[in-house]
Design an enzyme around this catalytic site. Structure first.
Site, PDB file in Angstrom:
ATOM      1  CG  HIS A 104      -1.045   8.979   2.896  1.00 32.63           C
ATOM      2  ND1 HIS A 104      -1.183   7.651   3.252  1.00 32.63           N
ATOM      3  CD2 HIS A 104      -0.611   9.607   4.019  1.00 32.63           C
ATOM      4  CE1 HIS A 104      -0.837   7.485   4.518  1.00 32.63           C
ATOM      5  NE2 HIS A 104      -0.490   8.668   5.010  1.00 32.63           N
ATOM      6  CD  GLU A 162      -4.567   7.743   9.007  1.00 34.31           C
ATOM      7  OE1 GLU A 162      -3.965   8.806   9.216  1.00 34.31           O
ATOM      8  OE2 GLU A 162      -4.190   6.661   9.467  1.00 34.31           O
ATOM      9  NE  ARG A 176      -3.507   2.382   2.334  1.00 36.57           N
ATOM     10  CZ  ARG A 176      -3.407   3.276   3.334  1.00 36.57           C
ATOM     11  NH1 ARG A 176      -2.832   2.961   4.469  1.00 36.57           N
ATOM     12  NH2 ARG A 176      -3.931   4.472   3.195  1.00 36.57           N
TER      13      ARG A 176
HETATM   14  O1  IFM Z   1       2.618   7.983   9.486  1.00 37.66           O
HETATM   15  C1  IFM Z   1       1.233   7.975   9.663  1.00 37.66           C
HETATM   16  C2  IFM Z   1       0.545   7.755   8.344  1.00 37.66           C
HETATM   17  O2  IFM Z   1       0.898   8.719   7.418  1.00 37.66           O
HETATM   18  C3  IFM Z   1      -0.942   7.798   8.513  1.00 37.66           C
HETATM   19  N1  IFM Z   1      -1.389   6.928   9.592  1.00 37.66           N
HETATM   20  C4  IFM Z   1      -0.678   6.974  10.825  1.00 37.66           C
HETATM   21  C5  IFM Z   1       0.816   6.872  10.607  1.00 37.66           C
HETATM   22  C6  IFM Z   1       1.559   6.946  11.956  1.00 37.66           C
HETATM   23  O3  IFM Z   1       1.302   8.153  12.585  1.00 37.66           O
END
Ligand code: IFM
Length: 440
Positions: free
Chosen positions: A116, A161, A72
């Site tokens: 992202h 996220e 991923r």
């Molecule tokens: O590094 C991050 C990632 O970019 C998104 N999820 C959480 C990870 C750890 O904080």
């Protein structure tokens, strides 16, 4: 685990690629933010990061050593459209084309994420995610990428996220673009979910064989005590933290009690938006790291009835509590609550205070963390959850946003001086585990 289960690793473009001004890449909000004094640890940036834009063949070789089945990674929008829209940068797309071919040659399935967090700065200059038009520009970009890669890539993620995009980017301002908008962040949250829905349509139109969905990060949430005030505070926190993003995508509505609590009039929601956002997904990604224990700040500890919840569990260098049961609990709970498509744990992993000693990293704590969270995933499968894969964050130590390079999440240690990657004990453990030497 069921047959075909994917054991993978995850990364993101800005965190590993470097080469921030190479081959026509445009500026992203993270370039601007990290180059602005005071925003990141010691002013660190992703200009070089892990140099993966150059060293991607090494990273594929590393993944082979780790027995990885799926990768991923994310695609940098400003490499493809340096200004967010308009002129296409073919060299940027060529990079991902090569990467995908390289993965497929060695039998690793690509699972790209289209967003992202590296929004083209040009789009931020016209309002960023607070401007609804950004969602439509995202769909245009998604269509172009899917058109180019969709003959070989079949598993897509739209947005990573959305809580971080809206809350950290536009409310608290700890992430790029660093804005603190007490009311306008609602628009950012809505627009990024709209981008997910429009992006799914675009990917499917360009590459009809695609499977596509969103990745949402959640916390396990518990009240500090059985006191009614703590219970109410935890319930509201859970709505605002998790369900603000889960419910629109999985139920087509924002959680009403949280909407009321915020006093949000939903003026940003246009007819048809919720249908677009809640269109059925082919798969759903859940990111899980930790638990939040919530107390009502207005009551005194002496008023709290015993027993209080155990909160002296081990913590990571991010300050996050290690709580593996949260993963199984949430997977099972969401499986009952929503009509879910197949699920992936799209991220789980940990930063600890690793040390490189004599060329090795003896990170037993990370091995234990992973083992306990893999076991939690297995518990969820036994409980009937249709879990199809698990991606460890991360392949290698990388740029951890506002924390710079201080947080090491990798299965491999990155030596930022030499750019050598050194497999940690956890990487060897993962490799053996996936290779079937330590079946669950
Ligand atoms: O590094 C991050 C990632 O970019 C998104 N999820 C959480 C990870 C750890 O904080």
């Amino acid at each position: 685990m069921p047959g075909g289960f994917v054991w993978g690793v995850a990364t993101a473009a800005y965190q590993i690629e470097g080469s921030h001004n190479v081959d026509g890449r445009g500026e992203s909000i993270w370039d601007r933010f990290s180059h602005t004094a005071g925003n990141t640890y010691q002013g660190q940036t992703g200009d070089v990061a892990c140099d993966s834009y150059v060293r991607w063949p090494d990273d594929i070789a590393l993944m082979r050593k780790l027995n990885v089945g799926g990768y991923r990674f994310s695609i940098a929008w400003p490499r493809v459209f340096p200004n967010g829209s308009g002129d296409l940068n073919h060299k940027g797309l060529d990079y991902y084309d090569k990467l995908v071919d390289g993965l497929l040659e060695v039998g690793i399935t690509p699972f790209p994420t289209l967003y992202h967090w590296d929004l083209p700065q040009a789009l931020e200059d016209t309002g960023g995610w607070i401007n609804r038009d950004t969602a439509y520009r995202f769909a245009d970009y998604a269509a172009v990428v899917a058109d180019r890669l969709g003959d070989r890539v079949h598993d897509w993620w739209t947005i990573n996220e959305p809580w971080c995009v809206a809350e950290l980017g536009y409310r608290s301002g700890t992430h790029a673009p660093g804005r603190q908008e007490p009311r306008e962040w609602f628009a950012a949250a809505h627009d990024v979910l709209l981008a997910h829905g429009l992006g799914m349509e675009a990917v499917r139109a360009a590459a009809p064989a695609s499977k596509v969905g969103i990745v949402i990060n959640v916390d396990a949430v518990m009240p500090r005590s059985v006191h009614a005030a703590d219970q109410a505070a935890a319930a509201m926190f859970e709505l605002q933290r998790n369900h603000w993003y889960l419910d629109p995508v999985l139920k087509g509505e924002y959680p009403q009690a949280a909407v009321d609590e915020y006093g949000w009039g939903q003026a940003e929601v246009e007819p048809g938006d919720m249908e677009t956002i809640a269109a059925p997904m082919d798969h759903f990604g859940l990111n899980y790291y930790s638990r939040s224990v919530i107390r009502d700040e207005s009551i005194d500890d002496r008023e709290r009835p015993q027993p209080l919840i155990e909160t002296d569990l081990p913590r990571t260098t991010m300050g996050w509590e290690v709580y593996p049961d949260g993963l199984s609990d949430l997977l099972i709970k969401y499986d009952r609550e929503f009509d879910l498509p197949p699920i992936y744990v799209a991220e789980n992993g940990v930063a600890f205070a690793d040390e490189l000693v004599g060329g090795a990293v003896h990170d037993e704590d990370r091995c234990a963390y992973l083992e306990s969270h893999f076991a939690a995933a297995a518990t969820a499968v036994e409980g009937g959850v249709d879990l199809r894969g698990f991606f460890v964050w991360s392949l290698l130590d990388n740029f951890e946003w506002q924390h710079g390079y201080t947080q090491r999440f990798g299965l491999a240690w990155t030596d930022y001086e030499t750019q050598h990657r050194i497999i940690k004990d956890s990487g060897h453990w993962f490799s053996s585990f996936v290779g079937g030497k330590r079946p669950m």
